[in-house]
Every structure is written in structure tokens, then in C-alpha cells.
Design a protein around this motif. Structure first.
Motif, PDB file in Angstrom:
ATOM      1  N   ARG A  22      23.697  11.984 -37.123  1.00 36.54           N
ATOM      2  CA  ARG A  22      23.441  13.417 -37.300  1.00 36.54           C
ATOM      3  C   ARG A  22      24.193  14.278 -36.293  1.00 36.54           C
ATOM      4  N   GLY A  23      24.410  13.744 -35.101  1.00 34.41           N
ATOM      5  CA  GLY A  23      25.166  14.502 -34.107  1.00 34.41           C
ATOM      6  C   GLY A  23      26.597  14.738 -34.545  1.00 34.41           C
ATOM      7  N   TRP A  24      27.226  13.688 -35.069  1.00 34.23           N
ATOM      8  CA  TRP A  24      28.606  13.853 -35.551  1.00 34.23           C
ATOM      9  C   TRP A  24      28.660  14.671 -36.833  1.00 34.23           C
ATOM     10  N   ALA A  46      31.333  18.217 -29.677  1.00 32.35           N
ATOM     11  CA  ALA A  46      32.061  16.949 -29.786  1.00 32.35           C
ATOM     12  C   ALA A  46      32.049  16.201 -28.450  1.00 32.35           C
ATOM     13  N   TYR A  47      32.244  16.933 -27.357  1.00 32.91           N
ATOM     14  CA  TYR A  47      32.222  16.305 -26.032  1.00 32.91           C
ATOM     15  C   TYR A  47      30.835  15.736 -25.744  1.00 32.91           C
ATOM     16  N   ARG A  48      29.795  16.523 -26.014  1.00 33.36           N
ATOM     17  CA  ARG A  48      28.433  16.061 -25.752  1.00 33.36           C
ATOM     18  C   ARG A  48      28.092  14.837 -26.605  1.00 33.36           C
ATOM     19  N   GLN A  49      28.546  14.840 -27.850  1.00 39.59           N
ATOM     20  CA  GLN A  49      28.260  13.708 -28.722  1.00 39.59           C
ATOM     21  C   GLN A  49      29.016  12.457 -28.279  1.00 39.59           C
ATOM     22  N   ALA A  50      30.270  12.637 -27.868  1.00 41.04           N
ATOM     23  CA  ALA A  50      31.087  11.500 -27.439  1.00 41.04           C
ATOM     24  C   ALA A  50      30.560  10.871 -26.157  1.00 41.04           C
ATOM     25  N   THR A  51      29.923  11.662 -25.316  1.00 48.14           N
ATOM     26  CA  THR A  51      29.434  11.153 -24.031  1.00 48.14           C
ATOM     27  C   THR A  51      27.915  10.910 -24.045  1.00 48.14           C
ATOM     28  N   ARG A  52      27.289  11.013 -25.206  1.00 45.04           N
ATOM     29  CA  ARG A  52      25.830  10.895 -25.283  1.00 45.04           C
ATOM     30  C   ARG A  52      25.349   9.513 -24.856  1.00 45.04           C
ATOM     31  N   SER A  53      26.034   8.473 -25.295  1.00 42.93           N
ATOM     32  CA  SER A  53      25.592   7.114 -24.937  1.00 42.93           C
ATOM     33  C   SER A  53      25.667   6.904 -23.431  1.00 42.93           C
ATOM     34  N   ARG A  54      26.671   7.493 -22.786  1.00 45.38           N
ATOM     35  CA  ARG A  54      26.797   7.370 -21.339  1.00 45.38           C
ATOM     36  C   ARG A  54      25.640   8.080 -20.627  1.00 45.38           C
ATOM     37  N   ARG A  55      25.234   9.268 -21.151  1.00 43.20           N
ATOM     38  CA  ARG A  55      24.156   9.999 -20.525  1.00 43.20           C
ATOM     39  C   ARG A  55      22.821   9.300 -20.714  1.00 43.20           C
ATOM     40  N   THR A  56      22.578   8.776 -21.934  1.00 40.67           N
ATOM     41  CA  THR A  56      21.296   8.128 -22.204  1.00 40.67           C
ATOM     42  C   THR A  56      21.164   6.806 -21.462  1.00 40.67           C
TER      43      THR A  56
END
Length: 360
Positions: free
Chosen positions: A230-232, A348-358
Motif C-alpha cells: 500500500r505504501g508503494w 518514495a524516500y520514506r517507503q524505500a527506507t521504511r524497513s531500515r527504520r522499522t
């Protein structure tokens, strides 16, 4: 212009008030009662507005109208999200959005054929509210109850906490408000500047076609939200919208081409994708809120979502009007492309880096 702006700001002030109290009043009263209170306020204000045509009084009435509308949006969006399963959330929100977008399209169309000096448009609005209240009566059986612990946890600090937790989704509402408010306010003026004053009706057709497309895009977008990330999908909707807005000045002359020609089809296809993906941002955004939040946090998230939409709806026309004043007609699409593209890059930046943040 200043007085009109202040009067419009009064309605936005009502949205702010609801955002501040939503996490307290909804758990205490329940979704059904809050929605009915919202409907009652809206109906009452629609009856009083034509009876009391005074600027100072309208300031108060529009403030209360803003409270009523915001109660409807905040409680209604949260209620639907709270009761549906996540595996079908996108489709149900798509259906919910389809009905909402239909009202958004039909309302101005009906209003444009009724005299604002008469009671007719206000009575039509009251009639629509009455029908909605009757249809909602059976839903009282599926209201959601909140325990005492949730009522204690409600508060204004929840708004900041949910914004920090999901800024990408919540800011999509502000961007949606900017684009939707600007489209409604300036599409016809831009069209007349580009094609000539005699083509005002084409400008209104741009608004209408975009609104109709918004109706038919929502269920397919909701279906996609149940099958893909859904993010993408949110990033995709915003990117397509930026492309459509950017292409609009290049194809607008096709509106003067013979009906059915490829130029004519192209311009209205671009407008349809503009309106459809713009509304799709709302559908995917609400779906994401339901995926990420529950109970009081979901109420707070929807309150912020509604608040930022209202803020965008006020700032958008001001921003676009200023841009058109400085750069001429091209300021309309140029300013919108800048806002939409900036948000698309951020999302797009937030979605691409989401796994790193979580992971942290």
C-alpha cells in the motif's frame, strides 16, 4: 476577498476544534452518536444559513458547520476502518470512497442549477442529510464500544504522536487538499486564460470529468491496495497525478478538437487520471491508517488526516492564486506539479527506507 477568506477560515476553525476533542468525545459517545450529532449540526446550519444572511452570524454558523462536517469525516472514516478486516480493507474503503466521491460530484452539479438566493440548495442539502440519517439507523447495531482505559488515554498529545508515527500517510491528506482545493477554485480560470473567456464551460467540464473519474477509480484502487504494497501504491498514485497535471498544459487545446478525435480523447483521459488518482490518494491513505492504527490511535490519526486536508484546502488556492499572479496561467499547473512532485519524492524516500527504520 479578505472577508470571504475569514469566513472560510471559520469553518476550518471548526475542524481544528474537532481534532482537539475527537479522541475524547468519540470513545465516550461511540461512532454512531457522533455521526448523528454531526449530521444534526450540518442540517441545522443548512437551515439557518439562508434565514440569517448576515456576515457576523455566518461566521458562527460556518464554524458550527465545520464542526459538524469534521465530526462526520473523523468518526465515519474511523468507524469503517475499525470494523473491516485488513485483507479486504482496501476494497471496503474503495466502496466507501466511491459513495463519498459521488456526493462530491453531484453536489456542485445540483447546486449550480439552483439559485443561491433561494432556499432550494440548502433544502436539497437538508434532504440529503435526512436520507443519510435514515440509512444510518440500522448501523447503530454495529457500533464499536471503547473501554474506560481508552477514554483516559484520549488527548491532544495523541495527534502529535500519530503524526510522528506516520507522517507520510498523514501529509498525503494535506497534498490532496491542496490539489483538490486548487482544482475547484482555478481550473475554469486557467482554461479561460488558455483557450479564451468564451470557453468557461470547458473549465467546469475539467472539474466535472475529474470528479466523475474519481468515482470510478476508487474501487479498482482499493482492490489493488489489497494485493500490493500500500505504501508503494500511494507513491504510484501521486506519481501518476504529477504526470497528469504536468501533461495537462500540453494537451488542453485538444478540448477544442472535434469530439471523438484522438486529441479530444487525450485531454479528457489526462483529466480523468488526474481526478481519479487524486481521489485515490485519499482511498489508499485511509486504508493505510486502518492498517497501522487501531482504536483511539486510529481516531487521532483520522482527526489529523481531516485537519491536514482542511489546511491544504485553504493553503492550496492561496498558493496557486499567488503563483498565477506572478507567472500567469502556467502558475496553476507549475505550482501543483512542484507540490505533488515534492511529496512524491518524500513518500518514495520514506517507503524505500521504511524497513531500515522499522528494524530499529
Amino acid at each position: 476577498e479578505t472577508l470571504i477568506g475569514l469566513n472560510a477560515a471559520a469553518q476550518f476553525s471548526g475542524i481544528i476544534v474537532v481534532a482537539m476533542i475527537a479522541t475524547t468525545i468519540i470513545p465516550k459517545l461511540g461512532f454512531y452518536r457522533v455521526v448523528m450529532i454531526g449530521l444534526g449540526l450540518v442540517a441545522s446550519m443548512l437551515l439557518l444559513l439562508p434565514m440569517l444572511r448576515d456576515y457576523a452570524i455566518w461566521f458562527l454558523l460556518r464554524f458550527l458547520l465545520g464542526i459538524g462536517n469534521s465530526l462526520l469525516f473523523t468518526a465515519g472514516d474511523t468507524w469503517v476502518n475499525q470494523i473491516v478486516e485488513d485483507r479486504v480493507r482496501g476494497r471496503w474503503i474503495g466502496i466507501y470512497s466511491t459513495v463519498g466521491m459521488a456526493g462530491w460530484a453531484v453536489g456542485p452539479l445540483v447546486g449550480s442549477n439552483l439559485s443561491p438566493e433561494s432556499y432550494a440548495p440548502f433544502l436539497v442539502g437538508v434532504g440529503a442529510v435526512s436520507v443519510a440519517a435514515c440509512l444510518l439507523w440500522p448501523t447503530r447495531k454495529i457500533d464499536v464500544s471503547f473501554g474506560d482505559e481508552h477514554r483516559v488515554r484520549g488527548g491532544r498529545n495523541r495527534l502529535l504522536l500519530v503524526f510522528i508515527a506516520a507522517p507520510t500517510v498523514l501529509l498525503s491528506s494535506a497534498m490532496f487538499g491542496v490539489v483538490e482545493g486548487s482544482l475547484q477554485s482555478f481550473a475554469h480560470l486557467y482554461t479561460m486564460d488558455r483557450l479564451g473567456a468564451q470557453y468557461r464551460e470547458i473549465g467546469y467540464a475539467v472539474i466535472w470529468v475529474g470528479s466523475i473519474a474519481a468515482i470510478f477509480f476508487q474501487y479498482p484502487i482499493g482492490w489493488l491496495a489489497d494485493r500490493f504494497d500500500r505504501g508503494w501504491l500511494l507513491v504510484a498514485c501521486v506519481s501518476v497525478m504529477a504526470l497528469a497535471v504536468g501533461c495537462f498544459p500540453l494537451v488542453i487545446n485538444g478540448a477544442l478538437a472535434p469530439i471523438g478525435s484522438w486529441q479530444w480523447c487525450l485531454v479528457w483521459t489526462v483529466v480523468a487520471f488526474w481526478g481519479g488518482t487524486m481521489a485515490g490518494v485519499f482511498t489508499v491513505g485511509i486504508t493505510l491508517l486502518g492498517e497501522r492504527f487501531r482504536e483511539v490511535e486510529l481516531i487521532a490519526a483520522n482527526a489529523v488526516f481531516t485537519l491536514l486536508f482542511g489546511l491544504g484546502g485553504i493553503l492550496g488556492p492561496f498558493m496557486v492564486g499567488t503563483a498565477m499572479g506572478h507567472y500567469g496561467p502556467q502558475g496553476f499547473t507549475l505550482s501543483l506539479v512542484v507540490v505533488i512532485s515534492a511529496y512524491a519524492l518524500f513518500a518514495a524516500y520514506r517507503q524505500a527506507t521504511r524497513s531500515r527504520r522499522t528494524a530499529h
